[in-house]
Design a protein around this motif. Structure first.
Motif, mmCIF file in Angstrom:
data_model
loop_
_atom_site.group_PDB
_atom_site.id
_atom_site.type_symbol
_atom_site.label_atom_id
_atom_site.label_comp_id
_atom_site.label_asym_id
_atom_site.label_seq_id
_atom_site.Cartn_x
_atom_site.Cartn_y
_atom_site.Cartn_z
ATOM 1 N N TYR A 12 0.830 -1.217 0.000
ATOM 2 C CA TYR A 12 0.000 0.000 0.000
ATOM 3 C C TYR A 12 0.859 1.260 0.000
ATOM 4 O O TYR A 12 0.560 2.216 -0.697
ATOM 5 N N GLN A 15 -4.574 -3.477 1.138
ATOM 6 C CA GLN A 15 -4.807 -2.576 0.020
ATOM 7 C C GLN A 15 -3.501 -2.367 -0.745
ATOM 8 O O GLN A 15 -2.416 -2.441 -0.182
ATOM 9 N N GLY A 23 -2.733 0.367 -2.922
ATOM 10 C CA GLY A 23 -2.228 1.712 -3.169
ATOM 11 C C GLY A 23 -2.972 2.517 -4.211
ATOM 12 O O GLY A 23 -3.475 1.997 -5.194
ATOM 13 N N GLU A 37 -5.258 0.745 -7.009
ATOM 14 C CA GLU A 37 -6.521 0.433 -6.328
ATOM 15 C C GLU A 37 -7.542 1.529 -6.657
ATOM 16 O O GLU A 37 -8.635 1.249 -7.142
#
Length: 210
Positions: free
Chosen positions: A77, A112, A114, A136
């Motif tokens: 992330y 997540q 990024g 993302e």
């Protein structure tokens, strides 16, 4: 038209590396126009703009590519995208990409991968002529004041195109194209703090998954 170093005015410097030391160059030249010439630059960490009045200027979205190369793992992330932590920043004329091809690592939303644009971008910043894909989110902006995003492309991202959230206010997103993003193409979300007076105008949304 391609933007050249010679066409820029004011306090300016030209980056001449391969991408591996780009963050160091940004840190050493805060508050200046940092010109990144035509080419592809592989960067394995998120880039941080920590000094107000810094301008990150590429040759144009067709010419200067910053490719975030961190391998897909649980901790990537923090290794993708550009994060604006100060005010009166400018990001212009860049193509932002990654090697990423999923929204969450191992389909786990704790992992997540990024955003293309991160942070608050403070007061009065501008993002223009930027193409961001395979993140993302194209951009996830929190507590911005007076941010303008214009003439950009947010395509093939796995969640939102742009989300002005968590207290962002007085922001404008205009003349942008959103295509094939996984969640909302354009959103303003009062996640914790109220978002006020954000405007989306003259944008195009195509093939949003949801």
């Amino acid at each position: 038209a391609i933007i050249t170093y010679e066409s820029l005015t004011g306090d300016k410097v030209q980056y001449e590396g391969d991408g591996s030391d780009l963050q160091t160059f940004i840190n050493n030249n805060g508050g200046k126009t940092i010109y990144i010439p035509e080419g592809k630059y592989d960067v394995n960490e998120r880039l941080y703009l920590n000094t107000s009045n810094t301008k990150l200027q590429g040759a144009g979205m067709w010419y200067t590519q910053i490719n975030f190369t961190a391998p897909l793992t649980a901790d990537t992330y923090s290794k993708r995208g550009i994060q604006g932590n100060s005010s009166y920043l400018t990001v212009d004329g860049l193509y932002l990409s990654t090697i990423n091809n999923v929204r969450y690592y191992l389909r786990n939303d704790s992992y997540q991968v990024g955003k293309g644009l991160n942070g608050s971008f403070g007061i009065g910043s501008t993002v223009s002529n930027v193409w961001a894909e395979h993140f993302e989110c194209g951009g996830w902006i929190e507590q911005a004041n007076g941010l303008t995003i214009q003439n950009c492309r947010f395509r093939n991202n796995y969640a939102d195109g742009i989300n002005l959230c968590n207290g962002s206010k007085n922001c404008i997103v205009e003349h942008c194209n959103f295509r094939n993003n996984g969640d909302d193409d354009m959103a303003s979300w009062s996640r914790q703090y109220l978002c006020i007076n954000n405007t989306f105008r003259y944008n195009t949304s195509q093939h949003c998954w949801r």
